[in-house]
Enzyme design. Structure first.
Site, PDB file in Angstrom:
ATOM      1  N   GLY A   1       0.810  -1.213   0.000  1.00 44.80           N
ATOM      2  CA  GLY A   1       0.000   0.000   0.000  1.00 44.80           C
ATOM      3  C   GLY A   1       0.844   1.263   0.000  1.00 44.80           C
ATOM      4  O   GLY A   1       0.509   2.254  -0.662  1.00 44.80           O
ATOM      5  N   THR A   2       1.941   1.241   0.724  1.00 46.92           N
ATOM      6  CA  THR A   2       2.792   2.432   0.805  1.00 46.92           C
ATOM      7  C   THR A   2       3.321   2.790  -0.581  1.00 46.92           C
ATOM      8  O   THR A   2       3.245   3.954  -1.004  1.00 46.92           O
ATOM      9  CB  THR A   2       3.959   2.188   1.788  1.00 46.92           C
ATOM     10  OG1 THR A   2       3.396   1.960   3.086  1.00 46.92           O
ATOM     11  CG2 THR A   2       4.910   3.372   1.833  1.00 46.92           C
TER      12      THR A   2
ATOM     13  N   ASN B   1      -7.867   3.793   8.901  1.00 46.92           N
ATOM     14  CA  ASN B   1      -7.312   2.635   9.602  1.00 46.92           C
ATOM     15  C   ASN B   1      -7.466   2.707  11.115  1.00 46.92           C
ATOM     16  O   ASN B   1      -7.655   1.705  11.782  1.00 46.92           O
ATOM     17  CB  ASN B   1      -5.831   2.456   9.235  1.00 46.92           C
ATOM     18  CG  ASN B   1      -5.062   3.757   9.202  1.00 46.92           C
ATOM     19  OD1 ASN B   1      -5.505   4.739   8.611  1.00 46.92           O
ATOM     20  ND2 ASN B   1      -3.915   3.794   9.844  1.00 46.92           N
TER      21      ASN B   1
ATOM     22  N   SER C   1      -3.620  -3.115  -0.686  1.00 46.02           N
ATOM     23  CA  SER C   1      -2.480  -3.825  -0.106  1.00 46.02           C
ATOM     24  C   SER C   1      -2.890  -5.246   0.244  1.00 46.02           C
ATOM     25  O   SER C   1      -3.964  -5.455   0.834  1.00 46.02           O
ATOM     26  CB  SER C   1      -2.030  -3.080   1.158  1.00 46.02           C
ATOM     27  OG  SER C   1      -1.046  -3.833   1.829  1.00 46.02           O
ATOM     28  N   GLY C   2      -2.031  -6.212  -0.080  1.00 43.50           N
ATOM     29  CA  GLY C   2      -2.376  -7.613   0.131  1.00 43.50           C
ATOM     30  C   GLY C   2      -2.545  -8.015   1.588  1.00 43.50           C
ATOM     31  O   GLY C   2      -3.471  -8.736   1.944  1.00 43.50           O
ATOM     32  N   HIS C   3      -1.663  -7.515   2.461  1.00 46.86           N
ATOM     33  CA  HIS C   3      -1.626  -8.094   3.816  1.00 46.86           C
ATOM     34  C   HIS C   3      -2.794  -7.671   4.694  1.00 46.86           C
ATOM     35  O   HIS C   3      -2.940  -8.159   5.812  1.00 46.86           O
ATOM     36  CB  HIS C   3      -0.284  -7.815   4.497  1.00 46.86           C
ATOM     37  CG  HIS C   3      -0.064  -6.422   4.973  1.00 46.86           C
ATOM     38  ND1 HIS C   3      -0.198  -6.084   6.306  1.00 46.86           N
ATOM     39  CD2 HIS C   3       0.282  -5.298   4.334  1.00 46.86           C
ATOM     40  CE1 HIS C   3       0.084  -4.790   6.447  1.00 46.86           C
ATOM     41  NE2 HIS C   3       0.380  -4.296   5.261  1.00 46.86           N
TER      42      HIS C   3
ATOM     43  N   CYS D   1       1.413   1.705  12.473  1.00 47.74           N
ATOM     44  CA  CYS D   1       2.479   2.556  11.937  1.00 47.74           C
ATOM     45  C   CYS D   1       2.949   3.546  12.978  1.00 47.74           C
ATOM     46  O   CYS D   1       4.065   4.037  12.933  1.00 47.74           O
ATOM     47  CB  CYS D   1       1.989   3.296  10.706  1.00 47.74           C
ATOM     48  SG  CYS D   1       1.230   2.183   9.545  1.00 47.74           S
TER      49      CYS D   1
HETATM   50  N1  PLP Z   1      -2.900   3.205   3.759  1.00 47.06           N
HETATM   51  C1  PLP Z   1      -3.624   2.811   4.815  1.00 47.06           C
HETATM   52  C2  PLP Z   1      -4.976   3.406   5.040  1.00 47.06           C
HETATM   53  C3  PLP Z   1      -3.141   1.838   5.689  1.00 47.06           C
HETATM   54  O1  PLP Z   1      -3.852   1.453   6.732  1.00 47.06           O
HETATM   55  C4  PLP Z   1      -1.839   1.283   5.438  1.00 47.06           C
HETATM   56  C5  PLP Z   1      -1.253   0.297   6.360  1.00 47.06           C
HETATM   57  O2  PLP Z   1      -1.615   0.206   7.503  1.00 47.06           O
HETATM   58  C6  PLP Z   1      -1.129   1.727   4.310  1.00 47.06           C
HETATM   59  C7  PLP Z   1      -1.689   2.694   3.499  1.00 47.06           C
HETATM   60  C8  PLP Z   1       0.223   1.158   3.975  1.00 47.06           C
HETATM   61  O3  PLP Z   1       0.098  -0.142   3.438  1.00 47.06           O
HETATM   62  P1  PLP Z   1       1.332  -1.178   3.485  1.00 47.06           P
HETATM   63  O4  PLP Z   1       1.439  -1.654   4.901  1.00 47.06           O
HETATM   64  O5  PLP Z   1       0.926  -2.282   2.554  1.00 47.06           O
HETATM   65  O6  PLP Z   1       2.527  -0.466   3.015  1.00 47.06           O
END
Ligand code: PLP
Length: 381
Positions: free
Chosen positions: A69-70, A149, A197-199, A324
């Site tokens: 996702g990042t 989130n 994002s997959g996880h 995070c």
């Molecule tokens: N965007 C949101 C809303 C998220 O909750 C997260 C991860 O918690 C991300 C982006 C980042 O995704 P990734 O962990 O796959 O990098």
């Protein structure tokens, strides 16, 4: 062990792992190779693109696989902004994930962009009037999350898109938390870009995708061999792409909709139970317009971290904020943006679950009441 931290990450589903296995072993080819093993890999990549697109109302040719996702958020925001600088103006919200906020800050620092970060109301819902006030005809991009989130609030993405479309401004949706949990269609929403994002949905960590609408171009972040139509160079992770596709297929299958309905109801019952049984409990986020399986609270007079530790001693895993921000002792910017005081924000606890945990939720509400009482008493003695 009871795992109630699914907004942080999820275990890989068995069907997903099994679908990936052949691409680690028998069909391990490089999708760019011109021989049967390479063709098999390229075919699998195409199947994954089509499957992801179908699950999210997108176009297969617009699917760009990423490392998560990042990366998808970075690729969307920097990629669209640099490909179409227009007025060098970005609109986003105060409660976005750092992957979005930091990408915007990067464009401010190094490329002279101006970023308007629009506020939210007490439920964490973006203020549409503020979006209307800052949008300009030369705005480069609007970036908004489908659901938050930390507090689970679902955003009025369609209304934001309608406002932006009126001015011809592209919209990026961070659907990392929402994909697989809400009915999402890129075409239905009319947005230009979406990150997943997959996880978060039963696929492995380290795979995700950026979905682009037809005609939306990006300046790539990764330069190299020109894979994925030059939008993301690097030898493709075929197993990861297939795993992500299968996870989305399972999460969006018609049979999953029944489970989702049950989860929505169970979430509401759990929230009511916690508010009733835990003195001083306050719900964060929207009461009803929230992700299924997402309950977040503040418990006045205790630290969220102590509640987390006490529950972990009882083998129950929750989060005291977003993963995070874990390790940080600062109050969550998301909660502050909702108008919550810094003291109260430090008492935040997030409980996120799927249908498998429903039977345990009543006991969890009791455990929370007991743990919050214990932590409060410890604080007094
Ligand atoms: N965007 C949101 C809303 C998220 O909750 C997260 C991860 O918690 C991300 C982006 C980042 O995704 P990734 O962990 O796959 O990098």
């Amino acid at each position: 062990m009871l795992y109630l931290d699914r907004a942080a990450t999820t275990p890989v589903r068995r069907e997903v792992l099994e679908s990936m296995w052949p691409y680690f072993t028998r069909d391990f080819g490089n999708a760019s190779s011109h021989h049967p093993l390479g063709f098999a890999a390229a075919e699998a990549a195409q199947w994954a693109r089509e499957t992801v697109a179908e699950a999210l109302g997108a176009t297969a040719s617009g699917v760009v696989f990423t490392s998560g996702g990042t990366e998808a958020d970075n690729a969307a925001i920097k990629g669209i902004a640099l490909a179409h600088p227009r007025g060098r103006h970005i609109v986003t919200t105060e409660i976005e994930h750092p992957a979005v906020l930091e990408s915007c800050a990067f464009l401010e620092r190094f490329f002279g962009f101006t970023v308007d970060r629009v506020g939210v109301d007490a439920s964490g819902t973006v203020r549409l009037d503020e979006i209307g006030a800052v949008l300009r005809t030369d705005t480069t991009l609007v970036s908004i999350m489908a659901a938050n989130n930390e507090i689970g609030t679902v955003q009025p993405v369609a209304a934001v898109e309608a406002m932006a479309a009126g001015l011809g401004v592209p919209v990026h949706v961070d659907a990392v938390q929402a994909a697989g949990s809400l009915d999402l269609s890129m075409r239905g929403l009319g947005v230009e870009a979406m990150s997943i994002s997959g996880h978060k949905l039963g696929a492995p960590k380290g795979v995700g995708a950026l979905l682009l609408a037809p005609g939306t171009t990006i300046e790539p972040l990764m330069h190299g061999g020109g894979q994925q139509q030059g939008r993301r160079s690097g030898t493709m992770d075929i197993a990861g792409a297939v795993g992500l596709a299968v996870a989305l297929q399972l999460a969006t299958a018609p049979s999953a909709a029944t489970g989702r309905g049950v989860l929505v109801e169970a979430t509401s019952v759990f929230i009511a139970a916690v508010l009733e049984r835990v003195p001083g409990a306050v719900l964060t986020g929207h009461r009803t317009r929230r992700l299924p399986g997402h309950a977040s609270f503040c418990f006045d007079g205790v630290s969220g971290e102590s509640v987390l530790v006490e529950l972990a001693r009882r083998d129950v895993m929750v989060s005291s904020g977003s993963a995070c921000a874990a390790g940080s002792t600062d109050p969550s910017p998301v909660l502050l943006a909702c108008g919550i005081s810094p003291e109260r924000a430090l008492s935040a606890v997030r409980v996120t679950f799927d249908v498998d945990a429903i039977a345990e939720l009543d006991a969890i509400a009791d455990a929370l009441a007991e743990v919050v009482g214990t932590v409060r008493n410890l604080g007094r003695s």
